[in-house]
Design a protein around this motif. Sequence first.
Motif, short mmCIF file in Angstrom:
data_model
loop_
_atom_site.label_atom_id
_atom_site.label_comp_id
_atom_site.label_asym_id
_atom_site.label_seq_id
_atom_site.Cartn_x
_atom_site.Cartn_y
_atom_site.Cartn_z
N VAL A 161 0.84 -1.20 0.00
CA VAL A 161 0.00 0.00 0.00
C VAL A 161 0.87 1.25 0.00
O VAL A 161 0.65 2.19 -0.77
N ALA A 162 1.89 1.26 0.86
CA ALA A 162 2.79 2.42 0.93
C ALA A 162 3.52 2.64 -0.39
O ALA A 162 3.73 3.79 -0.81
N ARG A 163 3.90 1.56 -1.04
CA ARG A 163 4.60 1.69 -2.32
C ARG A 163 3.68 2.29 -3.38
O ARG A 163 4.08 3.16 -4.16
N LEU A 164 2.46 1.82 -3.42
CA LEU A 164 1.49 2.39 -4.35
C LEU A 164 1.30 3.88 -4.09
O LEU A 164 1.29 4.70 -5.03
N GLU A 165 1.15 4.24 -2.83
CA GLU A 165 0.95 5.65 -2.48
C GLU A 165 2.13 6.51 -2.95
O GLU A 165 1.94 7.60 -3.50
N ALA A 166 3.34 6.01 -2.74
CA ALA A 166 4.53 6.78 -3.09
C ALA A 166 4.60 7.03 -4.59
O ALA A 166 4.93 8.14 -5.04
N VAL A 167 4.28 6.01 -5.39
CA VAL A 167 4.36 6.18 -6.84
C VAL A 167 3.19 7.01 -7.36
O VAL A 167 3.35 7.88 -8.22
N LEU A 168 2.01 6.77 -6.82
CA LEU A 168 0.83 7.50 -7.29
C LEU A 168 0.90 8.98 -6.94
O LEU A 168 0.23 9.80 -7.58
N ALA A 207 -5.74 5.79 2.50
CA ALA A 207 -4.86 6.33 1.46
C ALA A 207 -5.69 7.18 0.49
O ALA A 207 -6.67 6.69 -0.08
N PRO A 208 -5.32 8.44 0.28
CA PRO A 208 -6.15 9.33 -0.55
C PRO A 208 -6.25 8.94 -2.01
O PRO A 208 -7.22 9.30 -2.68
#
Length: 443
Positions: A161-168, A207-208
Amino acid sequence: MTDSSYATEPIDLRRVDEIPDEVLGWRHQAVPRAFHGLTAREFADAQPELERLQTPVLTLDAGRLQANGERFAAWCSRHGVDWAPHGKTTMAPQLWAQQLADGAWGITLANAHQLRVARQHGVRRVMIANVLTDPAAIGEAAQDVLDGAEIVSWVDSERAVARLEAVLAEAPEAVLDIVVELGAPGGRTGARTNAEAVAIARAVAAAPQLRLVGVGGYEGALAHTSDAAALEVVRDYLERIGTLHAQLDAERLYAAAEVMITAGGSAFFDDVVDVLAAHVREAEGSRPAVRVVLRSGAYIIHDDGFCRGISPLGRTDPDGPGALRSAMHCWARVISQPEPGLAILDAGKRDVPVDEGLPVPQLIGPRLGGPMQELHDAAITAVNDQHCFLAVDPELDIDPGDVVRLGLSHPCTALDKWQLLPVLDDADSPQDARVVSTVRTYF
């Protein structure tokens, strides 16, 4: 990328219709030089006889493709569930178009390459049944969402989840729909406990740029047979998925008006429905609608091996009127009979699958496209890169050039060996069979 005018269609049929405009040549196995320079469309329009092809050749059966698709769609409709067939089985947009026309919710895929193939052909709704961790893949999925596609991806850890947030964060307008994957000890991916899965769902909800739209998993990684012990493992796992959904629903973590519970490969989709269909509902006030989405991919091709023995549509009566039927066969030629009782065929691992069982000899005849007879008391005993070892009755008269029709096991590792698949009108009548269309794969 597809034109915006096609954004509301399940697939861009104009793009799909352009596929047979490819010019045939040296890259296309089993297509002899006599047809090089023609397009695949011109080749099929000429309806060449089966005997015009070269061996080895993998062919599809038009009638069985149609019947398999209709039977599975009707089964899903009767049971009130949806399906998003796993496109990695065929990687053939022409077959995806048939599945979507039959009513499929969307197409399931596994990685960025497969997503690119789907988007190139205008597939609007895609489930990526995998955890995206490659930054470029995440970025491409985000761009597809901004271009109007509906993309659902999976996560199975808070770190994912954190990885997705960072890239998005680099595409702040993109919101990616997320399914939380539940796994099981000894399985493949997926959170190993329901408690872990709930924590992941809470992270997604917070996560926004992520939107929690469901739960899912893959029961096929936990069993490979349909005996009572295997089915108990599968059903216990499916019960856990249902329990996870109920908890997320109770906590109001879902962020969509319609959410999914997704499971179901090609072996146990009846158990998926039996256990999980009770959760299907229409929207109720602030509570979202819930649908069960199967991801069975092999049904449209089916086979004469693993799928034939385990699919709920034919498990107890594989030749019955409601059963799926194999829509693929390999035709191989005898190139040597080095000793009595042994013939060597010109098909090997480069041409046929072996991971779920060896090919099964079915018919034999003196030439491709000629009359053939059933081949009894015969077996493929080994497969090399370019050869099959056919064990037969030592008294059987076999000559170099004789042709054997092989039944195959596992469409996922059959079609990936072929760029262009001739589609026959009737593989059961080889002396009259003609090519009526072609299917292009993009593995």
